[in-house]
Write a protein that holds these residues in place. Structure first.
Motif, mmCIF file in Angstrom:
data_model
loop_
_atom_site.group_PDB
_atom_site.id
_atom_site.type_symbol
_atom_site.label_atom_id
_atom_site.label_comp_id
_atom_site.label_asym_id
_atom_site.label_seq_id
_atom_site.Cartn_x
_atom_site.Cartn_y
_atom_site.Cartn_z
ATOM 1 N N SER A 163 0.821 -1.200 0.000
ATOM 2 C CA SER A 163 0.000 0.000 0.000
ATOM 3 C C SER A 163 0.859 1.254 0.000
ATOM 4 C CB SER A 163 -0.908 -0.002 1.235
ATOM 5 O OG SER A 163 -0.116 0.124 2.408
ATOM 6 N N TRP A 164 0.196 2.395 -0.155
ATOM 7 C CA TRP A 164 0.903 3.658 0.007
ATOM 8 C C TRP A 164 1.356 3.763 1.451
ATOM 9 C CZ3 TRP A 164 -1.322 8.806 1.568
ATOM 10 C CH2 TRP A 164 -2.360 8.644 2.468
ATOM 11 N N SER A 165 2.149 4.744 1.761
ATOM 12 C CA SER A 165 2.794 4.728 3.066
ATOM 13 C C SER A 165 2.619 6.050 3.790
ATOM 14 C CB SER A 165 4.271 4.414 2.918
ATOM 15 O OG SER A 165 4.857 5.224 1.934
ATOM 16 N N TYR A 225 2.584 0.863 6.211
ATOM 17 C CA TYR A 225 2.095 0.310 4.967
ATOM 18 C C TYR A 225 1.702 -1.145 5.167
ATOM 19 C CZ TYR A 225 6.953 -1.281 4.663
ATOM 20 O OH TYR A 225 8.176 -1.832 4.916
ATOM 21 N N TYR A 226 0.924 -1.633 4.239
ATOM 22 C CA TYR A 226 0.382 -2.980 4.309
ATOM 23 C C TYR A 226 0.838 -3.745 3.077
ATOM 24 C CZ TYR A 226 -2.540 -0.741 7.801
ATOM 25 O OH TYR A 226 -2.975 -0.047 8.900
ATOM 26 N N ALA A 227 1.294 -4.975 3.304
ATOM 27 C CA ALA A 227 1.785 -5.813 2.220
ATOM 28 C C ALA A 227 0.977 -7.102 2.146
ATOM 29 C CB ALA A 227 3.262 -6.133 2.417
ATOM 30 N N TYR A 228 0.741 -7.558 0.942
ATOM 31 C CA TYR A 228 -0.032 -8.770 0.720
ATOM 32 C C TYR A 228 0.685 -9.613 -0.328
ATOM 33 C CZ TYR A 228 -3.473 -5.884 3.053
ATOM 34 O OH TYR A 228 -4.110 -5.074 3.956
ATOM 35 N N TYR A 229 0.541 -10.926 -0.201
ATOM 36 C CA TYR A 229 1.287 -11.852 -1.052
ATOM 37 C C TYR A 229 0.401 -12.951 -1.608
ATOM 38 C CZ TYR A 229 5.207 -9.657 1.359
ATOM 39 O OH TYR A 229 6.096 -8.742 1.876
#
Length: 129
Positions: free
Chosen positions: A52-54, A59-63
């Motif tokens: 995501s933006w920061s 920020y949020y990360a997805y995999y």
């Protein structure tokens, strides 16, 4: 207009590591969600990771399930760059990897490639067995 340039691809043995970089132009990098996708020969382009933006410095990360625990996406807004650290690489990770960007300020950036407006030219990652 946003331009994206990937680098860091190459040939690596199974179990090895690579770090991909995606340098971007534009003054509003921090308000863009950034994604990594890949496309193997004869297959459709698939989601790998997104961040995501920061703001404010969170920020949020997805995999994708196939890379969770092995790949890490990160971003450096001061350098207008997003990274993909790839560890424990497998032959099935072989693909052209693409960086993508979309103006999005929510906490759940999209995983669908059609949602992204800007794309890099791709960098080849080949994992030998």
């Amino acid at each position: 207009q946003v331009q994206l340039v990937e680098s860091g691809g190459g040939l690596v043995q199974a179990g090895g590591s690579l770090r991909l970089s995606c340098a971007t132009s534009g003054r509003t990098f921090s308000t863009y969600a950034m994604g990594w996708f890949r496309q193997a020969p004869g297959k459709e382009r698939e989601f790998v990771a997104t961040i995501s933006w920061s703001a404010p410095s969170i920020y949020y990360a997805y995999y994708a399930d196939s890379v969770k625990g092995r790949f890490t996406i990160s971003r450096d807004n001061a350098k207008n760059t997003v990274y993909l650290q790839m560890n424990s690489l497998k032959p099935e990770d072989t693909a052209v990897y693409y960086c993508a960007a979309v103006s999005y300020t929510g906490n759940y950036p999209p995983r669908e490639n059609y949602a992204y407006h800007y794309w890099g030219q791709g960098t080849q990652v080949t994992v030998s067995s």
